[in-house]
Design an enzyme around this catalytic site. Structure first.
Site, PDB file in Angstrom:
ATOM      1  N   SER A   1      -5.205   5.183   3.329  1.00  0.00           N
ATOM      2  CA  SER A   1      -6.410   5.089   2.505  1.00  0.00           C
ATOM      3  C   SER A   1      -7.191   3.843   2.861  1.00  0.00           C
ATOM      4  O   SER A   1      -6.637   2.859   3.385  1.00  0.00           O
ATOM      5  CB  SER A   1      -6.015   5.039   1.024  1.00  0.00           C
ATOM      6  OG  SER A   1      -7.102   4.681   0.196  1.00  0.00           O
TER       7      SER A   1
ATOM      8  N   TYR B   1      -1.490   2.180  -6.823  1.00  0.00           N
ATOM      9  CA  TYR B   1      -1.754   3.170  -5.770  1.00  0.00           C
ATOM     10  C   TYR B   1      -2.081   2.446  -4.466  1.00  0.00           C
ATOM     11  O   TYR B   1      -1.540   2.783  -3.398  1.00  0.00           O
ATOM     12  CB  TYR B   1      -2.913   4.079  -6.167  1.00  0.00           C
ATOM     13  CG  TYR B   1      -3.442   4.931  -5.038  1.00  0.00           C
ATOM     14  CD1 TYR B   1      -2.760   6.074  -4.627  1.00  0.00           C
ATOM     15  CD2 TYR B   1      -4.616   4.591  -4.365  1.00  0.00           C
ATOM     16  CE1 TYR B   1      -3.236   6.862  -3.577  1.00  0.00           C
ATOM     17  CE2 TYR B   1      -5.100   5.360  -3.322  1.00  0.00           C
ATOM     18  CZ  TYR B   1      -4.411   6.497  -2.930  1.00  0.00           C
ATOM     19  OH  TYR B   1      -4.888   7.259  -1.892  1.00  0.00           O
TER      20      TYR B   1
END
Length: 242
Positions: free
Chosen positions: A140, A153
């Site tokens: 990500s 996260y």
């Protein structure tokens, strides 16, 4: 590496980025194996794809990881690309002591990091038998900078990023196995709806970037806004002793 004639396993392949990648690679003449937890959603994805089968199971569960790896070995021995795309993410307010922050972080770390390490170890013997193979870890833009909305996260994806670098170094001398890392920014999927995914790029853009990178042996695959950060960070990290 070649972009057609592969047998490709995609975790989290029933929706979002995983489904977009499955569509792109299926259309290019690859055999696709999609994985997901929900059989109904898997069937809905299969209805949109050609030359594709599914394996139902939850890769965050050890027993399911073993079962899926065995099914690949026994029923799909030609699999040569593993795309670790399945993930978990929670809005996690660290200022709220009643937020169960650690429980959310545990699920994210288990799904986004630990399960990838274990599933990779389970499937490596099969991949190493192939003349040309690849592992694609979907990380990500968050690996480069966390924020107050997704702190745990981001940490789980940063761990995956570090692991992927180490995995690439481990097999640097193996000409038959390549390690890719795909860095999506905010993407307009159901997965990211809670954090404003409607403002993100379409998942097809991520799939297109990965497809092009495979064909060019481009092991670092930043997408969209991630490219700007990647251009700044990579020249520095490449010079760090490793």
């Amino acid at each position: 590496m070649k972009t057609t004639g592969n047998t490709i396993f995609i975790s989290g392949g029933s929706a979002g980025i995983g489904l977009a990648i499955a569509k792109k690679l299926s259309a290019a003449g690859n055999k696709i194996i999609i994985n997901g937890r929900n059989q109904e959603r898997l069937q809905g994805a299969l209805d949109q794809l050609e030359n594709t089968v599914s394996i139902q199971g939850d890769l965050s569960v050890k027993a399911d990881r073993i079962k899926i790896a065995e099914e690949l070995k026994n029923n799909h021995p030609a699999v040569n690309i593993i795309i670790n795309n399945a993930g978990a993410a929670f809005m996690n307010d660290l200022s709220n002591s009643n937020n169960n922050a650690a429980e959310k972080a545990y699920e994210e770390i288990n799904t986004n990091y630990i399960s990838v390490i274990d599933f990779t170890a389970l499937t490596l013997p099969l991949l190493l038998q192939q003349k040309e193979a690849a592992i694609v870890n979907v990380s990500s833009i968050a690996v480069f900078r966390s924020n107050k909305y997704l702190p745990t996260y981001s940490a789980s994806k940063a761990a995956l990023h570090s692991y992927t670098q180490g995995l690439r170094d481990t097999f640097a001398d193996n000409e038959n196995l390549n390690i890719y890392e795909l860095y999506p920014p905010l993407v307009n999927t159901e997965f990211s709806a809670e954090i404003g995914g409607v403002n993100g790029i379409p998942p097809s853009e991520v799939a297109n970037e990965l497809f092009d990178a495979l064909g060019k042996d481009q092991f670092e695959v930043p997408v969209g806004d991630t490219k700007k950060i990647h251009e700044l960070v990579t020249p520095i990290t490449d010079n760090v002793p490793h």
